[in-house]
Design an enzyme around this catalytic site. Structure first.
Site, mmCIF file in Angstrom:
data_model
loop_
_atom_site.group_PDB
_atom_site.id
_atom_site.type_symbol
_atom_site.label_atom_id
_atom_site.label_comp_id
_atom_site.label_asym_id
_atom_site.label_seq_id
_atom_site.Cartn_x
_atom_site.Cartn_y
_atom_site.Cartn_z
ATOM 1 N N THR A 30 0.845 -1.189 0.000
ATOM 2 C CA THR A 30 0.000 0.000 0.000
ATOM 3 C C THR A 30 0.884 1.245 0.000
ATOM 4 O OG1 THR A 30 -1.837 -1.068 1.118
ATOM 5 C CG2 THR A 30 -1.675 1.309 1.371
ATOM 6 N N HIS A 179 -5.738 -11.381 -1.652
ATOM 7 C CA HIS A 179 -5.043 -11.053 -0.403
ATOM 8 C C HIS A 179 -5.784 -11.737 0.742
ATOM 9 C CE1 HIS A 179 -2.542 -9.230 2.443
ATOM 10 N NE2 HIS A 179 -2.738 -7.941 2.223
ATOM 11 N N ASN A 182 -2.510 -10.915 6.414
ATOM 12 C CA ASN A 182 -2.388 -9.611 7.087
ATOM 13 C C ASN A 182 -3.650 -9.115 7.785
ATOM 14 O OD1 ASN A 182 -0.024 -9.934 5.626
ATOM 15 N ND2 ASN A 182 0.208 -7.762 5.206
ATOM 16 N N TYR A 184 -6.879 -9.066 6.851
ATOM 17 C CA TYR A 184 -7.978 -8.483 6.088
ATOM 18 C C TYR A 184 -9.115 -9.498 5.941
ATOM 19 C CZ TYR A 184 -4.555 -4.853 5.520
ATOM 20 O OH TYR A 184 -3.621 -3.881 5.797
ATOM 21 N N ASN A 239 -2.739 -6.647 12.382
ATOM 22 C CA ASN A 239 -4.122 -6.156 12.374
ATOM 23 C C ASN A 239 -4.995 -6.865 13.410
ATOM 24 O OD1 ASN A 239 -4.320 -3.910 10.642
ATOM 25 N ND2 ASN A 239 -4.268 -5.223 8.827
#
Length: 363
Positions: A30, A179, A182, A184, A239
């Site tokens: 990102t 993805h 991480n 998400y 996260n």
């Protein structure tokens, strides 16, 4: 290290039905430069500068309005976004590069200030993460509690992934990466601490794997297995993803099923798994269970990358931060040149500085 092409890192490799010029992958990162949630001239220049990578994987790109959670991140769900990405892929291909788009739905890792019109924060379950997120309007803000997805919203989200994948091919991408790492949305389904559903998507680890596998199957049905890759990060707590005891059998089941679907690659984020003997054993198991291309990621140097390739633990190696500040990273690695350190203060700052202004090595 000499400047010959004898090392496997610098040799060509096949990936599905495309040929990569080397085994160096630019990892998805990102960068928060996408004004109005679509790439522009800056992104085109940024990716074109790095087109000597064997494969570029773009920054996380949302498959829907609900999937955007960070400031200035792109999507690929509108015609305008498809046209904007077409300029990027055309420019990369003109430099003989290959490029996949990473489809990233952030799920609960979002804030209303960063949502686009019509977007809402969805997750497997309505559980509050202990996170803060940057907003351009009010600086760092606590992440609010998400809405638990209804069965209809789960089905719609799977369809949105498939539609975004189809749009990606229309935009000229060579393929897509799901993805599922991480912390998400896909990993929120995997983790029993973020998924307390009582339907077919919750409970047993087989059920918790279901969303990821259905997304993958839907995308393959739309664009083909040779264009579909996926990223995972077993044992990562990023996260606010708590650890849990079933990690090893869950990921072994997930990788076994992904192997049956014949995804073109499995992109494994390794640092958290490397930290324990159980994690190291899982990484070895993943290699044994998956017959396709494995990309390994996590603080690799050229020497460590070559060792991983020669030992057959990996087929490709992805590099993250070094690609930020070294647009010609493959050349620098091949010729053992000093790498420029990145300015971490400009990673997400917007604008040209720390994005397209890093120098190339003297040939």
């Amino acid at each position: 290290m000499d400047s010959t092409n004898d090392h496997p890192l610098f040799q060509p490799a096949g990936l599905g039905d495309i040929q990569l010029s080397n085994r160096i992958v630019m990892a998805p990162m990102t960068r928060s430069r996408a004004i109005d949630n679509q790439p522009g001239e800056l992104e085109t220049r940024y990716y074109t500068q790095r087109a000597t990578a064997g494969l570029i994987i773009t920054e996380g790109t949302s498959p829907s309005a609900n999937g955007i959670g960070y400031a200035r991140t792109p999507g690929i769900y509108t015609a305008e976004q498809v046209n904007a990405w077409k300029a990027v892929t055309d420019a990369v291909h003109q430099q003989s590069g290959k490029i996949f788009v990473q489809l990233m739905h952030v799920g609960r890792v979002a804030h209303p200030h960063n949502l686009v019109s019509g977007g809402k924060t969805l997750a497997p379950s309505a559980l509050l993460p202990q996170l803060e997120i940057w907003t351009d309007q009010a600086g760092l803000q606590p992440v609010p509690i998400p809405q638990a997805m209804t069965a209809a919203e789960v089905n719609l989200t799977i369809e949105e992934y498939a539609d975004a994948a189809e749009k990606a091919i229309a935009a000229g991408f060579d393929g897509i990466e799901i993805h599922a790492a991480n912390g998400y949305l896909p990993e929120q389904f995997l983790n029993p601490h973020t998924n307390v559903r009582e339907d077919q998507y919750g409970g047993s680890f087989e059920n918790r794997n279901r969303f990821v596998l259905e997304v993958t199957a839907a995308i393959i049905n739309r664009i083909g297995k040779e264009r579909t890759g996926i990223r995972i990060s077993p044992f990562s707590n990023y996260n606010d993803m708590p650890s849990y005891e079933e990690t090893t059998p869950q990921y072994e089941h997930l990788v076994t099923e992904l192997n049956k679907l014949q995804v073109v690659y499995l992109h494994v984020v390794e640092p958290s798994a490397r930290a324990t003997e159980e994690g190291q054993a899982l990484l070895r198991s993943v290699r044994d269970l998956f017959n396709g291309t494995i990309i390994r990621n996590g603080e690799y140097t050229a020497i460590k990358a070559i060792e991983a390739l020669e030992s057959k633990q990996a087929d490709l190696i992805s590099f993250g931060a070094p690609f930020v500040s070294n647009p010609d990273l493959p050349y620098r690695l091949q010729h053992n040149l000093l790498l420029t350190a990145p300015d971490v203060n400009t990673f997400f700052a917007g604008g040209e500085k720390g994005y397209i202004d890093y120098a190339f090595a003297e040939a």
